[in-house]
Design an enzyme around this catalytic site. Structure first.
Site, mmCIF file in Angstrom:
data_model
loop_
_atom_site.group_PDB
_atom_site.id
_atom_site.type_symbol
_atom_site.label_atom_id
_atom_site.label_comp_id
_atom_site.label_asym_id
_atom_site.label_seq_id
_atom_site.Cartn_x
_atom_site.Cartn_y
_atom_site.Cartn_z
ATOM 1 N N ASP A 221 0.836 -1.198 0.000
ATOM 2 C CA ASP A 221 0.000 0.000 0.000
ATOM 3 C C ASP A 221 0.873 1.251 0.000
ATOM 4 O O ASP A 221 2.046 1.210 0.377
ATOM 5 C CB ASP A 221 -0.885 0.017 1.245
ATOM 6 C CG ASP A 221 -1.677 -1.270 1.429
ATOM 7 O OD1 ASP A 221 -2.413 -1.629 0.501
ATOM 8 O OD2 ASP A 221 -1.543 -1.896 2.495
ATOM 9 N N ASP A 245 -1.383 -2.510 -4.222
ATOM 10 C CA ASP A 245 -2.564 -2.948 -3.490
ATOM 11 C C ASP A 245 -3.528 -1.781 -3.305
ATOM 12 O O ASP A 245 -4.302 -1.477 -4.199
ATOM 13 C CB ASP A 245 -2.149 -3.568 -2.155
ATOM 14 C CG ASP A 245 -3.270 -4.368 -1.505
ATOM 15 O OD1 ASP A 245 -4.065 -4.992 -2.235
ATOM 16 O OD2 ASP A 245 -3.356 -4.383 -0.262
ATOM 17 N N ASP A 246 -3.504 -1.110 -2.183
ATOM 18 C CA ASP A 246 -4.402 0.021 -1.927
ATOM 19 C C ASP A 246 -3.597 1.302 -1.725
ATOM 20 O O ASP A 246 -2.411 1.267 -1.387
ATOM 21 C CB ASP A 246 -5.237 -0.244 -0.673
ATOM 22 C CG ASP A 246 -6.068 -1.508 -0.775
ATOM 23 O OD1 ASP A 246 -6.812 -1.651 -1.766
ATOM 24 O OD2 ASP A 246 -5.964 -2.361 0.129
ATOM 25 N N ASP A 249 -4.600 1.778 3.741
ATOM 26 C CA ASP A 249 -5.173 0.545 4.276
ATOM 27 C C ASP A 249 -5.081 0.549 5.797
ATOM 28 O O ASP A 249 -3.988 0.653 6.361
ATOM 29 C CB ASP A 249 -4.427 -0.666 3.710
ATOM 30 C CG ASP A 249 -5.142 -1.982 3.988
ATOM 31 O OD1 ASP A 249 -6.095 -1.998 4.787
ATOM 32 O OD2 ASP A 249 -4.737 -3.001 3.399
ATOM 33 N N LYS A 285 -9.083 2.042 2.151
ATOM 34 C CA LYS A 285 -9.651 0.842 2.778
ATOM 35 C C LYS A 285 -9.721 1.114 4.277
ATOM 36 O O LYS A 285 -8.699 1.211 4.961
ATOM 37 C CB LYS A 285 -8.801 -0.387 2.491
ATOM 38 C CG LYS A 285 -9.381 -1.688 3.053
ATOM 39 C CD LYS A 285 -8.433 -2.854 2.836
ATOM 40 C CE LYS A 285 -8.411 -3.286 1.390
ATOM 41 N NZ LYS A 285 -7.491 -4.439 1.182
#
Length: 415
Positions: A221, A245-246, A249, A285
């Site tokens: 992330d 990924d994000d 998070d 997220k």
């Protein structure tokens, strides 16, 4: 016999004795005299509260002054005491093992590690182990992070941290300030805090291009505050983009985190040709995760998510009392605001051109959102060039009309 030569000799002898006695007295008042280090070089004295300097062309036998800087960051860190400021001169520092911040400052006397006077100081972790780790490999916790922090009361300012096994990794670390950092192209998350970590401030972070070949993109992330608890953590002015990924998070972090004035875009796309790609691709997220999906009342304000592979702002099955105020989700591949499991309160948010714009469960409510007001929403600008461009001299994100409603309605983020 002429007494003159004898008298001159006596005067010179007396002068030498006086000088010797004076030097001894000064030494006694000043403390013990430094002895030679085992290498034959004089050992540097511990750095007291004040300034010390490091430069790529320095020498660790130097006193650490601006004119005679040290060479290695870890040596300066090991000498530091509460109140010390370590200035890194321009250039690249590429140690073969990570920089460990294990000692602590004190309230009102943090230890500061920063770039010197606006110069560009880069910490490059490419020579460290696990860059990258093999597929399905593991990284021992002490070796995570080009900069690994377990101490408290630190300030990291204006550094660029690249190519590390994580950029910055913090474990059980509190009362720190991470200010105007760039964490990019690391082999895991750019900045990651974990465990019992509280009262940390992450201010004006740029974190991008981070990926994790060992997990096929699953967990790198831009910014992660995960698997822990601790009150008072604040993220402000972050820009998180093009991570595997994000963008952000908060997986399994049990205490409320405040995120405001922040941006996340372009996350979750396989830009590295990783096989069996598993990146999640969300902008923000907001907790959740694990078998029990623990509740956490995270707050997100005045922030934007766009062009992410999946969601804009998602609860990730977090059933807690999430708050989203004046945020904007645009053109995300999945749901703009996914609060299907949260006990959420959403106020004054704008969702446009997502697929779909919103998903709310029975526990979520709010008012003044674009989906409450209805109608179609055109935007004053869909050009992010200004907002993603160079920051202001103070580290601030430049202001623009990007993603503001064309009709002037007072909803959504203003950045």
């Amino acid at each position: 016999m002429d007494p003159t030569p004898w008298r001159g000799t006596m005067r010179r002898t007396a002068l030498v004795v006086c000088v010797s006695l004076l030097a001894s007295a000064v030494a006694a008042l000043s403390g013990p005299v430094a002895t030679a280090a085992p290498t034959g070089r004089q050992a540097a004295a511990p750095v007291a509260a004040g300034d010390t300097y490091v430069a790529p062309n320095g020498d660790d036998a130097n006193p650490g002054t601006l004119a005679e800087p040290l060479r290695t960051v870890q040596h300066a860190v090991d000498l530091a005491e509460p109140g010390t400021t370590i200035h890194l001169r321009a250039g690249t520092y590429a140690p073969s093992s990570n920089i460990q911040l294990l000692a602590s400052g004190a309230p009102g006397l943090p230890i500061t590690l920063r770039s010197y006077d606006g110069e560009r100081a880069v910490i490059d972790g490419e020579n460290m182990p696990h860059t990258p780790a093999p597929v399905d490999g593991s990284i021992p916790r002490p070796e995570r992070g080009a900069v690994h922090i377990e101490g408290d009361h630190w300030r990291l300012i204006g550094l660029e941290i690249i190519n590390g096994p994580y950029g910055v990794f913090g474990l059980d670390t509190s009362d720190n300030v991470f200010d105007r950092l760039v964490t990019r192209d690391n082999y895991e998350s750019g900045l990651h805090l974990q465990g019992a970590s509280s009262d940390n401030q992450i201010i004006d972070l740029d974190s991008h291009g981070n990926r994790d070949p060992r997990k096929n993109g699953e967990s790198a992330d831009g910014l992660a505050i995960k698997e822990g608890s601790g009150s008072g953590n604040v993220v402000r002015g972050a820009r998180l983009w093009n991570n595997s990924d994000d963008g952000y998070d908060a997986w399994e972090f049990l205490s409320p985190i405040l995120v405001e004035d922040s941006l996340a875009w372009g996350n979750g796309f396989n830009r590295w040709g990783l096989p069996d790609y598993t990146g999640d691709g969300n902008g923000f997220k907001l907790g959740g995760g694990g078998d029990e999906d623990p509740a956490a009342a995270h707050v997100t304000r005045n922030s934007m998510a766009w062009d992410n592979a999946v969601g804009g702002f998602i609860d990730n099955a977090n059933p807690g009392a999430l708050v989203a105020e004046r945020c904007t989700a645009w053109d995300n591949g999945g749901t703009g605001f996914d609060f299907a499991d949260a006990d959420g309160t959403l106020t004054g948010n704008l969702a446009v051109a997502n697929a779909p714009d919103v998903s709310l469960g029975s526990g979520s409510s709010g008012s003044g959102n674009s989906w409450d007001l209805g109608g179609s929403w055109s935007l004053a600008s869909t050009d992010p060039g200004t907002i993603t461009g160079p920051r202001g001299p103070d580290g601030s994100i430049p202001t623009s009309a990007f993603l503001r409603p064309a009709n002037g309605a007072d909803i959504g983020a203003r950045l």
